[in-house]
Design an enzyme around this catalytic site. Sequence first.
Site, PDB file in Angstrom:
ATOM      1  N   TYR A  52       0.148  -6.954 -13.084  1.00 28.83           N
ATOM      2  CA  TYR A  52       0.990  -7.842 -12.279  1.00 28.83           C
ATOM      3  C   TYR A  52       2.214  -7.059 -11.792  1.00 28.83           C
ATOM      4  CZ  TYR A  52       3.233 -12.437 -11.224  1.00 28.83           C
ATOM      5  OH  TYR A  52       3.813 -13.540 -10.624  1.00 28.83           O
ATOM      6  N   CYS A  53       2.425  -7.056 -10.486  1.00 29.07           N
ATOM      7  CA  CYS A  53       3.600  -6.429  -9.863  1.00 29.07           C
ATOM      8  C   CYS A  53       3.686  -4.958 -10.293  1.00 29.07           C
ATOM      9  CB  CYS A  53       4.855  -7.222 -10.205  1.00 29.07           C
ATOM     10  SG  CYS A  53       6.339  -6.675  -9.334  1.00 29.07           S
ATOM     11  N   VAL A  54       4.826  -4.509 -10.844  1.00 29.65           N
ATOM     12  CA  VAL A  54       4.941  -3.102 -11.240  1.00 29.65           C
ATOM     13  C   VAL A  54       3.973  -2.769 -12.367  1.00 29.65           C
ATOM     14  CG1 VAL A  54       6.853  -3.483 -12.858  1.00 29.65           C
ATOM     15  CG2 VAL A  54       6.564  -1.248 -11.832  1.00 29.65           C
TER      16      VAL A  54
END
Length: 347
Positions: free
Chosen positions: A84-86
């Site tokens: 998720y995301c970074v």
Amino acid sequence: VLKRPLLICPPWINKFYILDLNPQKSFIRWAVEQGHTVFVISWINPDERHGTKSWEAYIREGLQYGLDTIEKATGEKDVNAVGYCVGGTLLAAALALMAQEGDHRIKSATFFTTQVDFTYAGDLKVFVDEEQVAAVEKAMNEKGYLDGTKMATAFNMLRSGDLIWPYVVNNYMRGKDPLPFDLLYWNADSTRMGAANHSFYLRNCYLENRLSQGMMELAGRVVSLKDVTIPVYNLAAKEDHIAPALSVFLGSKYFGGEVDYVMAGSGHIAGVVNPPAAQKYHYWTGGKPGGDFDQWIAEATNHPGSWWPHWQRWVEAKDNTRVPARKPGKHMKTLGDAPGTYVKVRV
């Protein structure tokens, strides 16, 4: 349950429980109900002891340690992974490194609002130039980390009309206490950024865009996303200002295998945390990403509701082998009840 366990790699910029916020909104609970044996990394809230922990350390001591733990707990080597995301950017870089090193335990990868190419990297780019990154590095190197309040303020400033001014007006000017709201509690539950880790991310991704260009160096190797040939489910969110849908779309072309691009309604959080029972928003599916983004949208199929069941069908299509349900912790020492101790550390 599904034979392949599920490993979730959340961002360390916030705490993992966004995916387990309450019983109704919990992606983790829903995934368990679909037959996944779910493992989630809870990143430590770093302090001066972790200032030199690099991206390689986060891969070795985070992702690969997670894979080792899954094998001990379940006996399974083959795993489905979510980033998720970074946490997804780290997962993508890790997969490129692991492909070179012959570690093929992750058999499918799902990315939630994840950028691997930072050409169109959204509103956070206003905080990232050489001068600002150098200033952040100077501040981090004094203590070994960046204070979590500084990250939280930066994110809130991007949506000040929603996240700052209503509370100034209602709380400060009108004297009203804010209503209890789980999402805002999580948003305010900020984490520190370890110096080496955060500097590597800002420079290699936002400033120099090295991952998509096949120039990122990890563990003495130059890694390439072309080496990532496992199936990829690449989820974007239509109104995402942190990982714009266009950015996620363009990033799809750098992987070496099959990529299914899906665009959810809403933004960076609500587009991901959208349980089917809520019957909210829409999602879009279409042809292979790689051409013109606007043309892809024009030709995409609109589906009402949550993308979660669509993802479940995608995972099961890769391998739907089932085994008897497992007992969590049977082969491992339990350190404590969920959500663990790391998330309780306050900045």
